[in-house]
Design a protein around this motif. Structure first.
Motif, PDB file in Angstrom:
ATOM      1  N   TYR A   1      -3.697  16.037   3.034  1.00 32.79           N
ATOM      2  CA  TYR A   1      -4.373  15.043   3.857  1.00 32.79           C
ATOM      3  C   TYR A   1      -4.314  15.461   5.321  1.00 32.79           C
ATOM      4  O   TYR A   1      -3.253  15.822   5.824  1.00 32.79           O
ATOM      5  CB  TYR A   1      -3.711  13.679   3.682  1.00 32.79           C
ATOM      6  CG  TYR A   1      -4.420  12.581   4.437  1.00 32.79           C
ATOM      7  CD1 TYR A   1      -5.652  12.124   4.009  1.00 32.79           C
ATOM      8  CD2 TYR A   1      -3.868  12.035   5.580  1.00 32.79           C
ATOM      9  CE1 TYR A   1      -6.320  11.129   4.705  1.00 32.79           C
ATOM     10  CE2 TYR A   1      -4.520  11.030   6.287  1.00 32.79           C
ATOM     11  CZ  TYR A   1      -5.743  10.584   5.839  1.00 32.79           C
ATOM     12  OH  TYR A   1      -6.408   9.599   6.524  1.00 32.79           O
TER      13      TYR A   1
ATOM     14  N   ARG B   1      -1.871   3.778  10.458  1.00 31.11           N
ATOM     15  CA  ARG B   1      -3.001   3.975  11.372  1.00 31.11           C
ATOM     16  C   ARG B   1      -3.083   2.780  12.300  1.00 31.11           C
ATOM     17  O   ARG B   1      -2.954   1.639  11.860  1.00 31.11           O
ATOM     18  CB  ARG B   1      -4.271   4.079  10.523  1.00 31.11           C
ATOM     19  CG  ARG B   1      -5.534   4.316  11.274  1.00 31.11           C
ATOM     20  CD  ARG B   1      -6.698   4.544  10.279  1.00 31.11           C
ATOM     21  NE  ARG B   1      -7.702   5.425  10.859  1.00 31.11           N
ATOM     22  CZ  ARG B   1      -8.632   4.994  11.715  1.00 31.11           C
ATOM     23  NH1 ARG B   1      -8.684   3.725  12.042  1.00 31.11           N
ATOM     24  NH2 ARG B   1      -9.500   5.842  12.216  1.00 31.11           N
TER      25      ARG B   1
ATOM     26  N   THR C   1      -2.974  14.032  -1.484  1.00 29.98           N
ATOM     27  CA  THR C   1      -2.591  15.248  -0.762  1.00 29.98           C
ATOM     28  C   THR C   1      -3.492  16.399  -1.209  1.00 29.98           C
ATOM     29  O   THR C   1      -3.923  16.405  -2.368  1.00 29.98           O
ATOM     30  CB  THR C   1      -1.112  15.582  -1.021  1.00 29.98           C
ATOM     31  OG1 THR C   1      -0.760  16.745  -0.301  1.00 29.98           O
ATOM     32  CG2 THR C   1      -0.831  15.799  -2.489  1.00 29.98           C
TER      33      THR C   1
ATOM     34  N   GLN D   1       1.386  12.465  -2.677  1.00 30.12           N
ATOM     35  CA  GLN D   1       0.679  11.469  -1.874  1.00 30.12           C
ATOM     36  C   GLN D   1       1.209  11.483  -0.448  1.00 30.12           C
ATOM     37  O   GLN D   1       2.259  12.065  -0.171  1.00 30.12           O
ATOM     38  CB  GLN D   1       0.801  10.060  -2.467  1.00 30.12           C
ATOM     39  CG  GLN D   1       2.192   9.537  -2.632  1.00 30.12           C
ATOM     40  CD  GLN D   1       2.805   9.976  -3.922  1.00 30.12           C
ATOM     41  OE1 GLN D   1       3.723  10.775  -3.908  1.00 30.12           O
ATOM     42  NE2 GLN D   1       2.308   9.493  -5.044  1.00 30.12           N
TER      43      GLN D   1
ATOM     44  N   VAL E   1       0.486   6.669   5.221  1.00 31.18           N
ATOM     45  CA  VAL E   1      -0.149   6.722   6.542  1.00 31.18           C
ATOM     46  C   VAL E   1      -0.064   5.377   7.250  1.00 31.18           C
ATOM     47  O   VAL E   1      -0.331   4.333   6.655  1.00 31.18           O
ATOM     48  CB  VAL E   1      -1.637   7.127   6.401  1.00 31.18           C
ATOM     49  CG1 VAL E   1      -2.318   7.148   7.768  1.00 31.18           C
ATOM     50  CG2 VAL E   1      -1.767   8.483   5.706  1.00 31.18           C
TER      51      VAL E   1
ATOM     52  N   SER F   1      -1.753   2.870   4.437  1.00 31.01           N
ATOM     53  CA  SER F   1      -2.460   3.329   3.242  1.00 31.01           C
ATOM     54  C   SER F   1      -1.708   4.486   2.621  1.00 31.01           C
ATOM     55  O   SER F   1      -0.849   5.107   3.266  1.00 31.01           O
ATOM     56  CB  SER F   1      -3.890   3.766   3.588  1.00 31.01           C
ATOM     57  OG  SER F   1      -3.860   4.917   4.404  1.00 31.01           O
ATOM     58  N   THR F   2      -2.015   4.750   1.354  1.00 29.46           N
ATOM     59  CA  THR F   2      -1.537   5.955   0.685  1.00 29.46           C
ATOM     60  C   THR F   2      -2.750   6.821   0.389  1.00 29.46           C
ATOM     61  O   THR F   2      -3.741   6.329  -0.151  1.00 29.46           O
ATOM     62  CB  THR F   2      -0.816   5.611  -0.627  1.00 29.46           C
ATOM     63  OG1 THR F   2       0.344   4.831  -0.322  1.00 29.46           O
ATOM     64  CG2 THR F   2      -0.378   6.878  -1.350  1.00 29.46           C
ATOM     65  N   GLU F   3      -2.658   8.098   0.793  1.00 33.91           N
ATOM     66  CA  GLU F   3      -3.782   9.015   0.634  1.00 33.91           C
ATOM     67  C   GLU F   3      -3.384  10.174  -0.273  1.00 33.91           C
ATOM     68  O   GLU F   3      -2.213  10.532  -0.350  1.00 33.91           O
ATOM     69  CB  GLU F   3      -4.198   9.573   2.006  1.00 33.91           C
ATOM     70  CG  GLU F   3      -4.482   8.509   3.066  1.00 33.91           C
ATOM     71  CD  GLU F   3      -5.718   7.664   2.759  1.00 33.91           C
ATOM     72  OE1 GLU F   3      -6.560   8.113   1.932  1.00 33.91           O
ATOM     73  OE2 GLU F   3      -5.852   6.561   3.334  1.00 33.91           O
TER      74      GLU F   3
ATOM     75  N   GLN G   1       0.815  -1.221   0.000  1.00 36.57           N
ATOM     76  CA  GLN G   1       0.000   0.000   0.000  1.00 36.57           C
ATOM     77  C   GLN G   1       0.849   1.272   0.000  1.00 36.57           C
ATOM     78  O   GLN G   1       0.346   2.346  -0.285  1.00 36.57           O
ATOM     79  CB  GLN G   1      -0.969   0.008   1.189  1.00 36.57           C
ATOM     80  CG  GLN G   1      -1.972  -1.134   1.160  1.00 36.57           C
ATOM     81  CD  GLN G   1      -2.628  -1.311  -0.191  1.00 36.57           C
ATOM     82  OE1 GLN G   1      -3.346  -0.433  -0.649  1.00 36.57           O
ATOM     83  NE2 GLN G   1      -2.351  -2.422  -0.866  1.00 36.57           N
TER      84      GLN G   1
ATOM     85  N   GLU H   1      -3.968   8.095  13.361  1.00 32.95           N
ATOM     86  CA  GLU H   1      -2.927   7.998  12.329  1.00 32.95           C
ATOM     87  C   GLU H   1      -1.636   8.571  12.895  1.00 32.95           C
ATOM     88  O   GLU H   1      -1.390   9.770  12.868  1.00 32.95           O
ATOM     89  CB  GLU H   1      -3.436   8.676  11.051  1.00 32.95           C
ATOM     90  CG  GLU H   1      -4.574   7.811  10.505  1.00 32.95           C
ATOM     91  CD  GLU H   1      -5.408   8.429   9.409  1.00 32.95           C
ATOM     92  OE1 GLU H   1      -6.146   7.666   8.754  1.00 32.95           O
ATOM     93  OE2 GLU H   1      -5.327   9.642   9.197  1.00 32.95           O
TER      94      GLU H   1
END
Length: 287
Positions: A95, A115, A93, A110, A113, A89-91, A13, A101
């Motif tokens: 974010y 968590r 931007t 990106q 993260v 995870s990758t979220e 991820q 987290e």
DNA sequence: TCCTATGTTGTATG
DNA sequence: ACATACAACATAGG
């Protein structure tokens, strides 16, 4: 969630960040996941560094960073264990991390993260030219050639009084096996989870060995690739449902604490050897 | 309110 | 020293 295959899935991820520069590190330094790490050092080393590679071994992950605050010719090695409730995870931007987290690596396009609401997870960090000390002396992977039937036999012999369920959860010999995989392995091998390590016959040892390898491979081929479910004919799909039915016998599955963990098995399917049956019944009659 | 949770570790006991 | 059993850790959700 995270056992062998889930860990492999979560490792990937962070792939969208591979080769990218960490612009900023945000973390919750006081949280329990940093109990064996120096959060300030992680911030100083990783800011400006690039994610170069990642590795998984059992339930442990390792992320390699180069440059930035990492000394020249060294790598920054970020070890992550997901504990019971950890996720990567990758979220996109920008974010805004929520309060669970605890480690966030911000890149240009990106955000990586980590968590972990329950905080049983763990972060390790070290700067070394080669792999860090905490990555040394790992037990052989279950799917490697070094994981042999003879090794399994010797390990069971040393744990002759413990239930198979508890033995399979020991990471020193079965890296990556967790609660659902242990139940699946014993069900596929047709062995009762309360059977003791010293009660396993030669034929049963072979079945157990093969089941350990097959369940590990099958999990990696499904969950490990894209979080898809293992085959329908596995115990996996039935074990947590109330009133779950064994796909082999059509009879109800049983749930009970064995080896300190909730365990699911199919009584008529996972037969015990005569000796085991005899001793268990004798013990029950005694009370 | 009470119970459970895909994990590990420290401690007590034999 | 070794094997075994279990409480403790921290939080959310049914």
């Amino acid at each position: 969630m995270p056992e062998l295959a889930e860990v492999e899935y979560f490792r990937k991820q962070w792939d969208p960040g591979m080769g990218k520069v960490v612009k900023a590190v945000k973390l919750h330094a006081e949280k329990r996941i940093f109990r064996d790490a120096d959060p300030g050092r992680i911030i100083r080393a990783l800011t400006g560094s690039k994610l170069k590679a990642s590795y998984a071994h059992g339930k442990q992950m390792l992320f390699e960073f180069r440059g930035g605050g990492v000394p020249r010719a060294f790598s920054g090695w970020l070890g992550i264990h997901l504990g019971m409730t950890g996720k990567l995870s990758t979220e996109p931007t920008p974010y805004a991390p929520d309060n669970h987290e605890h480690l966030v690596l911000e890149m240009a396009k990106q955000v990586l993260v980590f968590r972990d609401p329950r905080l049983f997870g763990k972060v390790l960090f070290d700067c070394e030219p080669e792999f860090p000390g905490f990555w040394a002396n790992l037990p052989p992977s279950i799917l490697s050639d070094a994981f042999t039937r003879d090794e399994l036999k010797a390990f069971l012999a040393r744990r002759s009084k413990r239930p198979l369920k508890a033995i399979l959860l020991m990471q020193e010999r079965f890296p990556g096996i967790g609660n659902w995989m242990a139940d699946e392995i014993l069900w596929q091998a047709r062995l009762h989870p309360a059977m003791r390590g010293g009660e396993v016959s030669g034929k049963q040892l072979t079945a157990l060995y093969q089941s350990i390898r097959q369940v590990s491979q099958g999990a990696l081929d499904t969950v490990g690739v894209d979080w898809s479910d293992p085959p329908d004919h596995w115990l996996f799909a039935h074990r947590w449902k109330d009133g779950g039915i064994c796909p082999k016998t059509g009879e109800p599955l049983v749930r009970e604490e064995i080896g300190g963990r909730t365990t699911c098995w199919s009584p008529a399917w996972q037969k015990s050897p005569q000796l085991f049956l005899f001793t268990k019944r004798a013990g029950e009659r005694g009370h």
